[in-house]
Design a protein around this motif. Structure first.
Motif, mmCIF file in Angstrom:
data_model
loop_
_atom_site.group_PDB
_atom_site.id
_atom_site.type_symbol
_atom_site.label_atom_id
_atom_site.label_comp_id
_atom_site.label_asym_id
_atom_site.label_seq_id
_atom_site.Cartn_x
_atom_site.Cartn_y
_atom_site.Cartn_z
ATOM 1 N N HIS A 203 0.842 -1.210 -0.041
ATOM 2 C CA HIS A 203 -0.116 0.035 0.003
ATOM 3 C C HIS A 203 0.892 1.160 -0.119
ATOM 4 O O HIS A 203 1.827 1.401 0.826
ATOM 5 C CB HIS A 203 -1.121 0.020 1.433
ATOM 6 N N ASP A 204 0.512 2.332 -0.869
ATOM 7 C CA ASP A 204 1.316 3.530 -0.796
ATOM 8 C C ASP A 204 0.689 4.689 -1.246
ATOM 9 O O ASP A 204 1.130 5.631 -1.857
ATOM 10 C CB ASP A 204 2.465 3.205 -1.993
ATOM 11 N N ASN A 208 -2.708 8.232 2.959
ATOM 12 C CA ASN A 208 -3.147 7.102 3.954
ATOM 13 C C ASN A 208 -1.728 7.145 5.058
ATOM 14 O O ASN A 208 -0.431 6.991 4.603
ATOM 15 C CB ASN A 208 -3.222 5.764 3.512
ATOM 16 N N ASN A 211 -0.435 2.949 5.830
ATOM 17 C CA ASN A 211 -0.255 2.035 4.577
ATOM 18 C C ASN A 211 0.409 0.683 5.160
ATOM 19 O O ASN A 211 -0.137 -0.466 4.892
ATOM 20 C CB ASN A 211 0.749 2.746 3.614
#
Length: 300
Positions: A203-204, A208, A211
């Motif tokens: 997740h990047d 967020n 991540n």
């Protein structure tokens, strides 16, 4: 090690005295701060002292705030307090792409295996075998996106062909609530071990702040899914009873590399193993949970 998860559902005054959380309602009770992992405030009419907030950061207690629908909407965490914060950040930034791909491959494989086990627990063995088969085809970095392919099949078999994750029904509300609890638990462990949660493995998102927590909570989602599948149906309402079932997930027993531990304690071990994997540059050190049953872990 902290193991208690406190949920406030009635008007309350929260304070601290002698390293204890003081809960004042009709009666007053005290709980050692060192035993507490999370405090979740669902009731709007709650007052708490600034000293308690400070103590929460000192003891790495996640303070979770809920909105008017009693859904988690905010999380208080301490500034980084790890003794070697900079060295952990440098290690995290220096992780190679091949290493991160191998870590993500292991996460996706275990997530799919846990999804298959979830289907077995709700007596859908034939469907489970299809998910197991998908888990055996995951490549480094999940290049062919077996995770998404498995998810489409999995949710349709678990909740029915008409199920849609975008609907605002009680099942989706319950899933989101459970995922939020798990996410906060993983984020807490990451901060304790000096990691910066916004820097993920897979997740990047630029927006967020969690991540990395979202990476590691993937293997734990099936624990929420199976709970919702068993205890929530189309006639259910968003109630205290449902939320209590979801909070009980934190006490489920899982297998962490042949050792049985609760989700609460096991998450800490998972992140500790990730620290070792990063330092040794070897993904084989990573310890991920196996979904076995819905039994509550019994502390010896």
């Amino acid at each position: 090690m902290a193991y208690r998860h406190i949920v406030i559902r009635n008007p309350t005054r929260l304070s601290t005295k002698n390293e204890q959380l003081v809960i004042q309602q009709e009666q007053s009770i005290q709980i050692p701060l060192e035993d507490i992992s999370t405090i979740t405030i669902e009731e709007p009419a709650v007052t708490l002292t600034s000293v308690l907030i400070s103590k929460c950061t000192e003891y790495h207690i996640n303070l979770i705030i809920c909105d008017q629908k009693r859904m988690p909407s905010g999380l208080l965490q301490p500034f980084h307090r790890h003794s070697r914060q900079l060295s952990v950040l440098e290690m995290q930034l220096g992780l190679s792409k091949p290493f991160k791909k191998r870590i993500w491959q292991q996460i996706v494989i275990r997530k799919l295996e846990n999804q298959a086990r979830c289907l077995e627990l709700v007596h859908k063995a034939d469907e489970a075998q299809k998910i197991y088969a998908i888990s055996r085809s995951v490549e480094s970095g999940d290049r062919t996106n077996r995770e998404a392919y498995g998810a489409r099949l999995y949710f349709s078999k678990l909740f029915g062909m008409d199920f849609n994750r975008r609907e605002n029904d009680v099942k989706n509300i319950s899933l989101n609530y459970g995922y939020s609890i798990i996410r906060s638990l993983v984020a807490r462990a990451l901060v304790r071990y000096g990691f910066t949660p916004s820097i993920g493995i897979f997740h990047d998102s630029q927006t967020n702040a969690f991540n990395l927590a979202d990476d590691f909570m993937e293997v734990l989602r099936p624990f929420v899914d199976v709970t919702v599948s068993i205890y929530v149906n189309n006639d259910s309402v968003w109630s205290t009873e449902v939320r209590e079932k979801l909070f009980s997930i934190l006490h489920y027993e899982a297998v962490w590399k042949d050792e049985k531990q609760s989700i609460t304690n096991g998450v800490d071990r998972m992140i500790q193993s990730f620290t070792t994997a990063c330092r040794e540059k070897n993904s084989k050190y990573l310890v991920l949970p196996e979904l076995v049953s819905l039994n509550k872990h019994e502390y010896e």
